[in-house]
Scaffold this motif. Structure first.
Motif, PDB file in Angstrom:
ATOM      1  N   ILE A 284       0.843  -1.200   0.000  1.00 12.93           N
ATOM      2  CA  ILE A 284       0.000   0.000   0.000  1.00 12.93           C
ATOM      3  C   ILE A 284       0.878   1.250   0.000  1.00 12.93           C
ATOM      4  CG2 ILE A 284      -1.632   1.366   1.374  1.00 12.93           C
ATOM      5  CD1 ILE A 284      -2.889  -1.298   2.278  1.00 12.93           C
ATOM      6  N   ASN A 285       1.877   1.273   0.851  1.00 10.89           N
ATOM      7  CA  ASN A 285       2.774   2.431   0.912  1.00 10.89           C
ATOM      8  C   ASN A 285       3.565   2.587  -0.382  1.00 10.89           C
ATOM      9  OD1 ASN A 285       2.507   3.954   3.325  1.00 10.89           O
ATOM     10  ND2 ASN A 285       3.399   2.267   4.508  1.00 10.89           N
ATOM     11  N   HIS A 286       3.889   1.460  -1.016  1.00 16.16           N
ATOM     12  CA  HIS A 286       4.606   1.524  -2.287  1.00 16.16           C
ATOM     13  C   HIS A 286       3.749   2.189  -3.358  1.00 16.16           C
ATOM     14  CE1 HIS A 286       7.391   0.423  -5.453  1.00 16.16           C
ATOM     15  NE2 HIS A 286       6.411  -0.180  -6.122  1.00 16.16           N
ATOM     16  N   GLU A 287       2.463   1.823  -3.389  1.00 18.35           N
ATOM     17  CA  GLU A 287       1.548   2.423  -4.356  1.00 18.35           C
ATOM     18  C   GLU A 287       1.347   3.906  -4.062  1.00 18.35           C
ATOM     19  OE1 GLU A 287       0.127   1.042  -7.066  1.00 18.35           O
ATOM     20  OE2 GLU A 287       1.312  -0.761  -6.679  1.00 18.35           O
ATOM     21  N   LEU A 288       1.289   4.273  -2.788  1.00 27.94           N
ATOM     22  CA  LEU A 288       1.129   5.683  -2.411  1.00 27.94           C
ATOM     23  C   LEU A 288       2.348   6.502  -2.805  1.00 27.94           C
ATOM     24  CD1 LEU A 288      -0.518   5.305   1.125  1.00 27.94           C
ATOM     25  CD2 LEU A 288      -1.610   6.204  -0.946  1.00 27.94           C
ATOM     26  N   SER A 289       3.513   5.885  -2.673  1.00 22.96           N
ATOM     27  CA  SER A 289       4.761   6.606  -2.998  1.00 22.96           C
ATOM     28  C   SER A 289       4.839   6.973  -4.476  1.00 22.96           C
ATOM     29  CB  SER A 289       5.982   5.772  -2.589  1.00 22.96           C
ATOM     30  OG  SER A 289       6.070   4.610  -3.396  1.00 22.96           O
ATOM     31  N   LYS A 290       4.186   6.157  -5.325  1.00 26.13           N
ATOM     32  CA  LYS A 290       4.193   6.436  -6.765  1.00 26.13           C
ATOM     33  C   LYS A 290       3.438   7.724  -7.091  1.00 26.13           C
ATOM     34  CE  LYS A 290       4.271   1.553  -8.185  1.00 26.13           C
ATOM     35  NZ  LYS A 290       3.522   0.498  -8.930  1.00 26.13           N
ATOM     36  N   LEU A 291       2.489   8.078  -6.231  1.00 29.92           N
ATOM     37  CA  LEU A 291       1.672   9.271  -6.464  1.00 29.92           C
ATOM     38  C   LEU A 291       2.236  10.506  -5.781  1.00 29.92           C
ATOM     39  CD1 LEU A 291      -1.866   7.666  -5.861  1.00 29.92           C
ATOM     40  CD2 LEU A 291      -0.759   8.063  -8.067  1.00 29.92           C
ATOM     41  N   SER A 292       3.154  10.290  -4.867  1.00 33.88           N
ATOM     42  CA  SER A 292       3.657  11.392  -4.045  1.00 33.88           C
ATOM     43  C   SER A 292       4.411  12.428  -4.859  1.00 33.88           C
ATOM     44  CB  SER A 292       4.567  10.842  -2.938  1.00 33.88           C
ATOM     45  OG  SER A 292       3.849   9.978  -2.091  1.00 33.88           O
ATOM     46  N   ASN A 293       4.215  13.709  -4.445  1.00 27.04           N
ATOM     47  CA  ASN A 293       4.957  14.840  -5.009  1.00 27.04           C
ATOM     48  C   ASN A 293       4.818  14.921  -6.531  1.00 27.04           C
ATOM     49  OD1 ASN A 293       6.055  15.578  -2.405  1.00 27.04           O
ATOM     50  ND2 ASN A 293       7.384  13.777  -2.625  1.00 27.04           N
ATOM     51  N   THR A 294       3.599  14.718  -6.994  1.00 26.11           N
ATOM     52  CA  THR A 294       3.299  14.869  -8.419  1.00 26.11           C
ATOM     53  C   THR A 294       2.397  16.089  -8.571  1.00 26.11           C
ATOM     54  OG1 THR A 294       1.354  13.430  -8.225  1.00 26.11           O
ATOM     55  CG2 THR A 294       3.444  12.380  -8.827  1.00 26.11           C
ATOM     56  N   GLU A 295       2.010  16.365  -9.827  1.00 29.39           N
ATOM     57  CA  GLU A 295       1.177  17.541 -10.076  1.00 29.39           C
ATOM     58  C   GLU A 295      -0.176  17.416  -9.362  1.00 29.39           C
ATOM     59  OE1 GLU A 295      -0.803  19.958 -13.868  1.00 29.39           O
ATOM     60  OE2 GLU A 295       0.659  18.341 -14.218  1.00 29.39           O
ATOM     61  N   ASP A 296      -0.732  16.189  -9.372  1.00 31.07           N
ATOM     62  CA  ASP A 296      -2.023  15.979  -8.723  1.00 31.07           C
ATOM     63  C   ASP A 296      -1.910  15.879  -7.212  1.00 31.07           C
ATOM     64  OD1 ASP A 296      -3.392  15.973 -11.145  1.00 31.07           O
ATOM     65  OD2 ASP A 296      -3.092  13.814 -11.439  1.00 31.07           O
ATOM     66  N   TYR A 297      -0.749  15.431  -6.743  1.00 30.01           N
ATOM     67  CA  TYR A 297      -0.538  15.252  -5.296  1.00 30.01           C
ATOM     68  C   TYR A 297       0.793  15.916  -4.910  1.00 30.01           C
ATOM     69  CZ  TYR A 297      -4.070  11.637  -6.039  1.00 30.01           C
ATOM     70  OH  TYR A 297      -5.201  10.958  -6.386  1.00 30.01           O
ATOM     71  N   PRO A 298       0.783  17.231  -4.696  1.00 28.87           N
ATOM     72  CA  PRO A 298       2.030  17.960  -4.386  1.00 28.87           C
ATOM     73  C   PRO A 298       2.460  17.773  -2.930  1.00 28.87           C
ATOM     74  CG  PRO A 298       0.193  19.479  -4.452  1.00 28.87           C
ATOM     75  CD  PRO A 298      -0.364  18.145  -4.816  1.00 28.87           C
ATOM     76  N   TYR A 299       2.406  16.573  -2.460  1.00 29.25           N
ATOM     77  CA  TYR A 299       2.791  16.248  -1.086  1.00 29.25           C
ATOM     78  C   TYR A 299       3.082  14.754  -1.024  1.00 29.25           C
ATOM     79  CZ  TYR A 299      -2.236  15.256  -1.300  1.00 29.25           C
ATOM     80  OH  TYR A 299      -3.461  14.820  -1.691  1.00 29.25           O
TER      81      TYR A 299
END
Length: 335
Positions: A284-299
């Motif tokens: 789960i954390n691995h999948e979340l890390s893929k989205l982190s600090n992107t344009e849609d998720y700036p955090y």
């Protein structure tokens, strides 16, 4: 029969098939009773049957079977109408297939009665022919009653079947309504997970039934910072996205997922050991890390967790408290 058919159709504005049914039914019963009394009186008076034919105007005694027939037929229909013989013609008439079957039987009986009238064309004073007339009329009356009763039962069974189907559909509607209300009461709108009251209820049930499971208490990392820095819209997106990933990584057919608080989650993982649950949380954390600090998720998106395997002894509060404590240890470690 044709005169009666016309009278019924004009008087009651019935369809042809319904008017034919009533006229044929009345004719069969009336003719059967008439043949019975004609044959019976011809035996009693020891007179040839042909003398009781409608054309034998010289026989003054032929008025008796006709009078008896009218009286008995009238009493018969009075009994059927007012004494509730459980034959509901209206129900039968609404079932077209059953009505056609009944009409076919009745028409055969009507033809049989017409053949029985041939006895009036024999000039011999023969007892066997008179007894044949009595037997024919009794058989037709019994046969007509059985046919009516059978048709009524078939229609009644079909009615029960339709009623059962309607009741079943109604029960499905009620069940669906209960499920919908249950979802409203026990589900969280943002994540689609069950809520905290339902979590405590199901956890108690699993303990009572001695299920093998691992309890996971999880918490989103830095949700307050996301809300303060980017707004609650981004915070809600953080929660809903995490919920989607959790559903993707956990077999929801065997496990139960709950939103326990604002950013807290509780999972009941059926027949999952703590080591297996650990791997699920890593995924789960691995999948979340893929989205982190992107344009849609700036955090940064991540989740802290504590895992406790059911030992068959601990109560609900102890299990949750222990998992909560392990979750905070994991959160400190992540920081």
């Amino acid at each position: 029969m044709l005169v009666l058919f016309t009278q019924i159709k004009v008087t009651y504005s019935m369809s042809n098939i319904k008017a034919f049914f009533y006229s044929l039914n009345c004719t069969i019963i009336g003719l059967s009773i008439n043949i019975f009394f004609r044959s019976l009186i011809s035996i009693v008076l020891d007179m040839p049957a042909y003398l009781f034919d409608s054309n034998s105007i010289t026989n003054i005694y032929r008025v008796f079977p006709i009078a008896f027939s009218f009286i008995v037929t009238g009493l018969y229909f009075y009994y059927k109408i007012y004494k509730n013989t459980q034959i509901s013609f209206e129900n039968i008439l609404e079932d077209k297939k059953n009505l056609i079957f009944l009409l076919s039987l009745m028409f055969v009986m009507y033809l049989y009665l017409c053949l029985s009238l041939m006895v009036y064309y024999t000039v011999e004073n023969t007892l066997i022919l008179k007894l044949y007339g009595i037997k024919s009329s009794i058989m037709v009356l019994i046969g007509n009653y059985i046919a009516e009763k059978y048709s009524f039962r078939i229609t009644q069974i079909k009615g029960y079947d339709i009623k059962n189907q309607l009741d079943y559909l109604e029960s499905l509607k009620i069940e669906d309504e209960i499920k919908r209300l249950s979802d409203t009461v026990y589900k969280d709108l943002l994540t689609g997970f069950y809520n905290r009251p339902f979590a405590n209820k199901k956890l108690s049930e699993w303990r009572f039934n001695n299920y093998e499971f691992t309890l996971c208490f999880a918490d989103l990392n830095n949700l307050k910072i996301v809300n303060d820095k980017f707004g609650h819209q981004f915070g809600d997106k953080y929660i809903s996205t995490t919920a989607q990933i959790i559903k993707k990584c956990i077999n929801i057919e065997q496990s139960l997922l709950f939103r326990y608080g604002g950013d807290e989650f509780l999972f009941l993982l059926y027949k999952i050991t703590t080591s297996q649950a650990e791997q699920i949380m890593i995924d789960i954390n691995h999948e979340l890390s893929k989205l982190s600090n992107t344009e849609d998720y700036p955090y940064t998106l991540s989740i802290s967790y504590g895992l406790v395997e059911w030992d068959g002894i601990s109560d609900t509060e102890t299990l949750i408290a222990k998992a909560d404590s392990l979750m905070y240890e994991n959160k400190l470690k992540n920081k």
